[in-house]
Design an enzyme around this catalytic site. Structure first.
Site, PDB file in Angstrom:
ATOM      1  CG  HIS A 174      -1.769   1.235   1.269  1.00 36.43           C
ATOM      2  ND1 HIS A 174      -2.942   1.326   0.543  1.00 36.43           N
ATOM      3  CD2 HIS A 174      -1.606   2.427   1.880  1.00 36.43           C
ATOM      4  CE1 HIS A 174      -3.467   2.520   0.735  1.00 36.43           C
ATOM      5  NE2 HIS A 174      -2.672   3.219   1.539  1.00 36.43           N
TER       6      HIS A 174
ATOM      7  CG  ASP B 103     -12.073   3.278   5.329  1.00 38.71           C
ATOM      8  OD1 ASP B 103     -11.577   4.294   5.855  1.00 38.71           O
ATOM      9  OD2 ASP B 103     -11.888   2.980   4.144  1.00 38.71           O
TER      10      ASP B 103
ATOM     11  NE  ARG C 180     -10.294  10.422   7.913  1.00 44.52           N
ATOM     12  CZ  ARG C 180      -9.366   9.595   7.434  1.00 44.52           C
ATOM     13  NH1 ARG C 180      -9.683   8.351   7.111  1.00 44.52           N
ATOM     14  NH2 ARG C 180      -8.126   9.985   7.290  1.00 44.52           N
TER      15      ARG C 180
ATOM     16  CB  SER D 128      -8.748   4.977   6.828  1.00 40.70           C
ATOM     17  OG  SER D 128      -9.029   4.971   5.474  1.00 40.70           O
TER      18      SER D 128
ATOM     19  CE  LYS E  80      -8.986   1.833   2.620  1.00 37.48           C
ATOM     20  NZ  LYS E  80      -9.373   3.209   2.709  1.00 37.48           N
TER      21      LYS E  80
END
Ligand code: URA
Length: 444
Positions: A82, A161, A168, A183, A187
């Site tokens: 990520h 999320d 947000r 968040s 995931k």
């Protein structure tokens, strides 16, 4: 227990219990607690923060607000990567097929462009027909058959999320470490991974511009991953100039194809190989990052990584003809060259300005429902450290929107800074963070 009391408790700087956070999150997902109370809660967290236990518990609740995919039927350690997002950050596109070609399954759930940064899903969708909206069953089938899969967040994955992130975005509560950590990690932990590599960007084009904040985010993300039993390694990497030469969805996909076909674009391939080396090591196919890097280089040189990408594109409905013949991709209506205004060396390239210019050209969104033009974007011709003569080409812009060209030309031109003395780009990989702590990164 009422939402009002819990918000007040956080507003006063106290820590919340698991039950209190569960009350808020589940109530929110079920529609019993309204947006305005969650907005107030988010702002209270923004200013008061969360301690480590709260952050871990918050992540756990977000994760279990939806399905945790079971990929145990697929043999091997499943590893994903990520990135916290940057300009020209197309690394997932060459990386996932390289790692899969090394025999490590890669289940990847990615996001769309966010603010000035691009998103993997938008780049994949630049390939006509490529479907990122697979169901969980289709996701499992594609990874079982090809060894990798790349999709977007489904409605089953971390729904708390999904709902909270949209809030947000419009309440200025994105740049908050515990909220970002919950968040991202909810995931990633829902994907069915066994291990995770993180690319935490730092610098002008990153969400965390200062090194200290990037390090704090990296340490938080790595410790959450490890607490959930998934070995997690994070790299803090530089985002003071765009990665590679291409900014914009098809342009970046094309640059990724070039890399997979063996073209050496130095920063893109350096980062791809280091992240890939770590993934291959975590996947148990190498004993060290260095050995993993060698495996990654081999699959690029032999063409196996490119073939894996073609396989993925076909499995997800994409038209592979553009991978084999990228020159056949329809061009943007307009293109304009940007020239250097002076002689000298390029000393800075403002990646934030270029990311925002890309959006104006049509490569990104300013509202969630904006439609992206995959052809739009910027090709850099020069990067930090390059010598230029006045009038020499430094960039080219591509768009279907003729009216934005004069403004974007000016912005791209002024994103470049020149100096009379030779300059060098910042180190690309600043540090590595793992369960043993933080250390400077170098390849032995
Ligand atoms: N990406 C995410 O998925 N969540 C954040 O909060 C920030 C970046």
């Amino acid at each position: 227990m009422t939402a009002n009391e819990i918000i007040r408790k956080k507003r006063e700087g106290n820590s919340l219990t698991s039950e209190e956070m569960q009350f808020l999150l589940l109530g929110y997902v079920n529609g019993e607690i309204p947006d305005y109370q969650i907005s107030a809660f988010l702002m209270a967290v923004f200013f008061r923060g969360m301690n480590t236990e709260e952050t871990v518990e918050f992540t756990r609740l977000m994760l279990h607000s939806g399905v945790v995919v079971d990929l145990s039927a697929i043999s091997g350690k499943k590893v994903d990567k990520h990135s916290t997002g940057g300009v020209g950050d197309k690394i997932s596109l060459p990386l996932a097929p390289i790692v899969a070609a090394c025999g490590v399954p890669v289940p990847m759930i990615s996001g769309r462009g966010l603010g000035h940064t691009g998103g993997t899903l938008d780049k994949l969708e630049a390939i006509p027909g490529f479907d990122v909206n697979l169901t969980i069953d289709e996701y499992k089938k594609v990874i079982a058959e090809t060894g990798l899969v790349m999709i977007g967040q489904t409605k089953e994955i971390a729904p708390a999320d999904k709902k909270m992130y949209a809030l947000r975005d419009v309440t200025s509560t994105v740049e908050c470490i515990p909220l970002i950590a919950g968040s991202i990690m909810s995931k990633k932990l829902a994907e069915g991974i066994d291990a995770l590599v993180l690319d935490i960007k730092t610098g002008r084009g990153a969400f965390m511009q200062s090194y200290e904040r990037s390090l704090e985010l990296a340490q938080t993300l790595v410790s959450i991953g490890n607490k959930f039993g998934k070995e997690t390694v994070g790299f803090i990497t530089d985002m003071n100039q765009p990665l590679g030469y291409a900014i914009g969805n098809w342009l970046e996909t094309k640059e990724s194809i070039d890399c997979l076909r063996g073209e050496h674009i130095p920063d893109v391939m350096e980062l791809t190989y280091v992240l890939g080396g770590a993934m291959v090591m975590l996947g148990g196919k190498a004993d060290s990052i260095e050995e993993g890097i060698d495996r990654c280089k081999e699959v690029v040189e032999t063409g196996r990584a490119f073939n894996k990408f073609v396989e993925l594109v076909k499995a997800q409905g994409g038209d592979s003809k553009f991978l084999l013949h990228p020159e056949k991709y329809p061009p943007a209506k307009y293109s304009e060259i940007i020239s250097s205004r002076e002689d000298g060396f390029i000393s800075e390239i403002d990646s934030l300005e270029l990311g925002l210019s890309g959006i104006t050209l049509g490569a990104g969104r300013t509202k969630v429902d904006d439609v992206i033009d995959p052809k739009a974007g910027i090709l850099l011709k020069k990067k930090i450290g390059d010598k230029v003569k006045k009038g020499e080409q430094i960039a080219e812009i591509f768009t279907d929107k003729e009216s934005v060209i004069p403004e974007v030309k000016k912005r791209v031109e002024s994103a470049y800074t020149f100096s009379s003395a030779q300059t060098f780009p910042a180190k690309l990989i600043h540090a590595v963070v793992d369960k043993n702590g933080v250390r400077e990164f170098s390849i032995h």
